[in-house]
Design a protein around this motif. Structure first.
Motif, short mmCIF file in Angstrom:
data_model
loop_
_atom_site.label_atom_id
_atom_site.label_comp_id
_atom_site.label_asym_id
_atom_site.label_seq_id
_atom_site.Cartn_x
_atom_site.Cartn_y
_atom_site.Cartn_z
N SER A 145 -5.71 25.18 -19.03
CA SER A 145 -7.12 26.87 -18.09
C SER A 145 -6.46 26.84 -16.72
CB SER A 145 -8.14 26.01 -18.07
OG SER A 145 -8.01 24.46 -16.98
N PRO A 146 -6.73 27.64 -16.15
CA PRO A 146 -6.59 27.75 -14.09
C PRO A 146 -6.99 26.93 -13.86
CG PRO A 146 -7.50 30.43 -15.38
CD PRO A 146 -7.33 28.87 -16.69
N GLU A 147 -7.85 25.78 -13.97
CA GLU A 147 -8.31 24.83 -13.56
C GLU A 147 -7.39 23.24 -13.03
OE1 GLU A 147 -11.40 27.54 -14.36
OE2 GLU A 147 -10.48 26.51 -15.74
N ASP A 148 -7.28 23.28 -14.56
CA ASP A 148 -6.00 22.19 -14.51
C ASP A 148 -4.46 22.81 -13.91
OD1 ASP A 148 -7.74 20.99 -16.11
OD2 ASP A 148 -6.79 21.60 -17.90
N LEU A 149 -4.28 23.69 -14.13
CA LEU A 149 -2.68 24.07 -13.68
C LEU A 149 -3.15 23.97 -11.83
CD1 LEU A 149 -0.54 25.89 -14.51
CD2 LEU A 149 -1.50 27.71 -13.56
N ILE A 150 -3.89 24.47 -11.65
CA ILE A 150 -4.67 24.47 -10.19
C ILE A 150 -4.01 22.60 -9.66
CG2 ILE A 150 -5.98 24.44 -7.99
CD1 ILE A 150 -6.83 27.67 -9.06
N GLU A 151 -4.92 22.11 -10.76
CA GLU A 151 -4.66 20.58 -10.72
C GLU A 151 -4.10 19.79 -10.37
OE1 GLU A 151 -6.06 16.95 -9.79
OE2 GLU A 151 -7.53 18.67 -9.38
N ALA A 152 -2.97 20.61 -11.70
CA ALA A 152 -1.85 20.08 -11.80
C ALA A 152 -0.26 20.05 -10.12
CB ALA A 152 -1.15 20.52 -12.53
N ALA A 153 -0.52 21.28 -9.67
CA ALA A 153 -0.51 22.43 -9.16
C ALA A 153 -0.17 20.98 -7.37
CB ALA A 153 0.15 23.52 -8.99
N THR A 154 -1.66 20.88 -7.30
CA THR A 154 -1.97 19.99 -6.06
C THR A 154 -1.28 18.92 -6.49
OG1 THR A 154 -4.07 19.03 -6.65
CG2 THR A 154 -3.95 20.89 -5.63
N LEU A 155 -0.69 17.97 -7.30
CA LEU A 155 -0.30 16.67 -7.47
C LEU A 155 1.37 16.95 -7.21
CD1 LEU A 155 -2.27 15.18 -10.77
CD2 LEU A 155 -2.26 15.10 -8.35
N PHE A 156 1.81 18.24 -7.27
CA PHE A 156 3.58 17.83 -7.03
C PHE A 156 3.93 17.20 -6.07
CE2 PHE A 156 3.83 22.36 -8.27
CZ PHE A 156 4.24 22.51 -10.00
N PRO A 157 3.29 16.45 -4.79
CA PRO A 157 3.64 16.16 -3.57
C PRO A 157 3.60 14.46 -4.17
CG PRO A 157 2.28 17.43 -2.10
CD PRO A 157 2.05 17.57 -4.11
N LYS A 158 2.95 14.37 -4.85
CA LYS A 158 2.27 12.90 -5.59
C LYS A 158 3.40 12.36 -5.95
CE LYS A 158 -0.85 9.77 -7.26
NZ LYS A 158 -2.02 9.78 -8.03
N ILE A 159 3.70 13.61 -7.49
CA ILE A 159 4.86 13.61 -8.32
C ILE A 159 6.28 12.78 -7.37
CG2 ILE A 159 3.28 13.43 -9.99
CD1 ILE A 159 4.97 15.75 -10.47
N GLY A 160 6.43 13.72 -5.79
CA GLY A 160 7.70 14.02 -5.84
C GLY A 160 8.75 15.71 -6.86
N ALA A 161 7.62 16.26 -7.02
CA ALA A 161 8.13 17.40 -6.85
C ALA A 161 8.82 17.99 -6.22
CB ALA A 161 7.17 18.35 -7.53
N GLY A 162 9.91 18.96 -6.32
CA GLY A 162 10.41 20.06 -4.95
C GLY A 162 9.44 21.56 -4.93
N MET A 163 9.18 21.34 -4.69
CA MET A 163 7.81 22.32 -4.96
C MET A 163 6.41 22.10 -3.98
SD MET A 163 7.19 23.41 -9.02
CE MET A 163 9.59 22.91 -8.84
N ARG A 164 5.40 22.74 -4.06
CA ARG A 164 4.07 22.71 -3.50
C ARG A 164 3.24 23.99 -4.05
NH1 ARG A 164 3.55 24.71 2.55
NH2 ARG A 164 5.79 26.38 2.73
N LEU A 165 1.32 23.19 -3.30
CA LEU A 165 0.73 24.66 -3.98
C LEU A 165 0.24 25.13 -2.54
CD1 LEU A 165 -1.17 26.33 -5.87
CD2 LEU A 165 -2.82 24.21 -5.23
N ARG A 166 0.42 26.37 -1.71
CA ARG A 166 0.48 26.85 -0.89
C ARG A 166 -0.60 28.30 -0.81
NH1 ARG A 166 4.41 29.18 3.61
NH2 ARG A 166 2.65 29.42 5.21
#
Length: 154
Positions: free
Chosen positions: A46-67
């Motif tokens: 879902s769009p909501e789950d996608l946004i929630e997952a993207a907001t966690l990028f910094p927490k998991i150390g992904a080389g990307m962020r939601l802007r």
């Protein structure tokens, strides 16, 4: 975030590594939603789950962020993306042989190989940061290098 969202965040960041490289380090979230769900097949996110997952990028150390841009447009950006480097590209595009030329979203989208929606956001951002000036004339909305910055020390 829940365990589901953390796992989804990891899957999403792994999935987006290649597409981000091909798209100059940024993808509109609407495009991410489409290509990610297309690749998943039947287990749609879902769009909501996608946004929630993207907001966690910094927490998991992904080389990307939601802007989130001023207009509300959401995008995923590579951590290597810098506004300063982008501004240099835009300023270079707004000059041809040392002469100023007006650029619009279509020029930026084609020149940087990015979606039109992001090209527009980048131009507005550059204007906000006083890198470019707008001219809303008979040729439509065009942006020019802000030479006033050269004249005055901020």
């Amino acid at each position: 975030g829940s365990m589901f969202h953390q796992q989804l965040s990891q899957q999403l960041s792994d999935f987006l590594e290649e597409p981000l490289k091909k798209s100059s380090g940024a993808l509109a979230l609407v495009d991410v939603y489409c290509i990610f769900n297309r690749a998943r097949g039947i287990e749609l996110v879902s769009p909501e789950d996608l946004i929630e997952a993207a907001t966690l990028f910094p927490k998991i150390g992904a080389g990307m962020r939601l802007r989130k841009f001023e207009s509300g447009t959401l995008a995923i950006q590579s951590s290597e993306h810098s506004d300063e480097a982008l501004y240099e590209k835009l300023e270079a595009m707004a000059q041809e042989g040392g002469k100023p030329v007006g650029i619009g979203p279509d020029d930026v989208a084609g020149g940087l190989d990015i979606p039109l929606i992001l090209a527009r956001e980048y131009l507005l951002m550059a204007e906000q940061d006083q890198v470019l000036c707008r001219d809303d004339g008979p040729d439509g909305l065009r942006f020019y290098r802000n030479f006033f910055r050269d004249l005055f020390e901020y």
